[in-house]
Design a protein around this motif. Sequence first.
Motif, mmCIF file in Angstrom:
data_model
loop_
_atom_site.group_PDB
_atom_site.id
_atom_site.type_symbol
_atom_site.label_atom_id
_atom_site.label_comp_id
_atom_site.label_asym_id
_atom_site.label_seq_id
_atom_site.Cartn_x
_atom_site.Cartn_y
_atom_site.Cartn_z
ATOM 1 N N ARG A 18 0.820 -1.218 0.000
ATOM 2 C CA ARG A 18 0.000 0.000 0.000
ATOM 3 C C ARG A 18 0.854 1.268 0.000
ATOM 4 O O ARG A 18 0.919 1.983 -0.988
ATOM 5 C CB ARG A 18 -0.934 0.011 1.219
ATOM 6 C CG ARG A 18 -1.841 -1.197 1.324
ATOM 7 C CD ARG A 18 -3.050 -1.103 0.415
ATOM 8 N NE ARG A 18 -4.019 -2.124 0.771
ATOM 9 C CZ ARG A 18 -4.137 -3.297 0.155
ATOM 10 N NH1 ARG A 18 -3.332 -3.612 -0.852
ATOM 11 N NH2 ARG A 18 -5.056 -4.173 0.520
ATOM 12 N N GLU A 22 2.096 3.320 -3.456
ATOM 13 C CA GLU A 22 1.254 4.500 -3.681
ATOM 14 C C GLU A 22 2.055 5.804 -3.589
ATOM 15 O O GLU A 22 1.766 6.764 -4.302
ATOM 16 C CB GLU A 22 0.061 4.498 -2.722
ATOM 17 C CG GLU A 22 -0.946 3.415 -3.096
ATOM 18 C CD GLU A 22 -2.221 3.415 -2.265
ATOM 19 O OE1 GLU A 22 -2.620 4.493 -1.791
ATOM 20 O OE2 GLU A 22 -2.810 2.333 -2.097
ATOM 21 N N ASN A 124 -8.851 3.431 5.067
ATOM 22 C CA ASN A 124 -9.069 3.506 3.620
ATOM 23 C C ASN A 124 -10.506 3.261 3.169
ATOM 24 O O ASN A 124 -10.858 3.525 2.037
ATOM 25 C CB ASN A 124 -8.125 2.545 2.886
ATOM 26 C CG ASN A 124 -8.228 1.119 3.401
ATOM 27 O OD1 ASN A 124 -9.248 0.722 3.940
ATOM 28 N ND2 ASN A 124 -7.165 0.356 3.248
ATOM 29 N N GLN A 285 -11.242 -2.501 -2.797
ATOM 30 C CA GLN A 285 -9.893 -3.044 -2.692
ATOM 31 C C GLN A 285 -9.878 -4.256 -1.759
ATOM 32 O O GLN A 285 -10.503 -4.237 -0.709
ATOM 33 C CB GLN A 285 -8.947 -2.002 -2.151
ATOM 34 C CG GLN A 285 -7.537 -2.485 -2.318
ATOM 35 C CD GLN A 285 -6.556 -1.481 -1.805
ATOM 36 O OE1 GLN A 285 -6.887 -0.735 -0.924
ATOM 37 N NE2 GLN A 285 -5.379 -1.484 -2.344
ATOM 38 N N GLY A 291 -3.431 -6.112 -3.946
ATOM 39 C CA GLY A 291 -3.310 -4.668 -3.731
ATOM 40 C C GLY A 291 -2.953 -3.878 -4.974
ATOM 41 O O GLY A 291 -2.152 -2.956 -4.932
ATOM 42 N N THR A 295 -5.582 2.714 -2.715
ATOM 43 C CA THR A 295 -6.511 2.942 -1.605
ATOM 44 C C THR A 295 -6.922 4.419 -1.541
ATOM 45 O O THR A 295 -7.829 4.775 -0.825
ATOM 46 C CB THR A 295 -5.849 2.613 -0.250
ATOM 47 O OG1 THR A 295 -4.708 3.464 -0.086
ATOM 48 C CG2 THR A 295 -5.444 1.159 -0.166
#
Length: 340
Positions: A18, A22, A124, A285, A291, A295
């Motif tokens: 995550r 990201e 999230n 998600q 993943g 998110t």
Amino acid sequence: MSKLKVAVVGCGSIARYRHLPEYAANDQVEIVAVCDIVEDRAKEMAEKYGAKAYTDYKTMLAEADADIVSVCTPNYLHAPVSIDALNVGKHVLCEKPMATSEEDALAMIEAAKNNNKKLMIAHNQRFVPSHEKARELIENGEIGKIYSFRTAFGHPGPEGWSIDGKDSWFFRKEEAFIGAMGDLGVHKTDLMRYILGEDFVEVGAFVESGAKEDSTVDDNAVCVLKSESGIIGTLAASWAYQKEDNSTVIYGEKGVIRLEDDPEYALIVHYRNGETKNFDLGKIQSNDEGGQTSTRVIENFVNSIVNDTVPPIDGEEGMKSLKVVLAALKSSETKQIVQF
């Protein structure tokens, strides 16, 4: 504008799947440091993202030129690491549950305020399109007065997700403090507060363990919640569901909203007059997908710093969601309804 520099504490699954990807995908930031007590993990992530590896977060805070710190550690370290980072002038994104006590949560909020830095808790579920839409429909009076809800978050357990598998800190009370209720239940308390637009004031709960061997935390919880306007509903959090369930159903005077409860449509509204509306809003998600979808936590946090706005889930919001979980634990222990 120069890029914001990011340091990540903890290189386990939540950072790998995550936070780090990201941040890497966000053109407003660059990853400069990563830290993990397991040196190989820190080195592996440092190499992957072109960052410097540390095994001691205090050394990292002192040496790394970072604007942002992501706290991806076991639960018991969330507060101390966040507070230390805020106190040296870093913005902090902390994983959930934000702390293991109300006192610690307050100390985090205080540290953010004193240092004039942003603190956001990584809930999230608020950024899932179907959940945003449900909040909007309720706000617009689309299904009238809300009477009740049921929400669940369950899967087979963190051993399939955690980098340490069955030996994960998730199962050790001194590091996790709380099991499924802290891992999954706190997401859903935050979500229901968000969707309904109000806080909970009473909770009754059974917080049990028995699904996992060699575990000292809860793995199966069912709570009954009452909101300030009198909406009542149930929340289940479990590591004993063999198939993931992340559904929510909201019952109102004009209809029923079903969220993430249908294989095809993320949101369905069944109106009292017999009409049905289906919303195709993309998939929620899930850990099952490895993943791949964002998110939107990082994006929202970074934007709050760049635009100098209050993060969507600031310390106060995180604490309100934590308080529901703490009250559920108390209710389960005392066998009484807890008001808070």
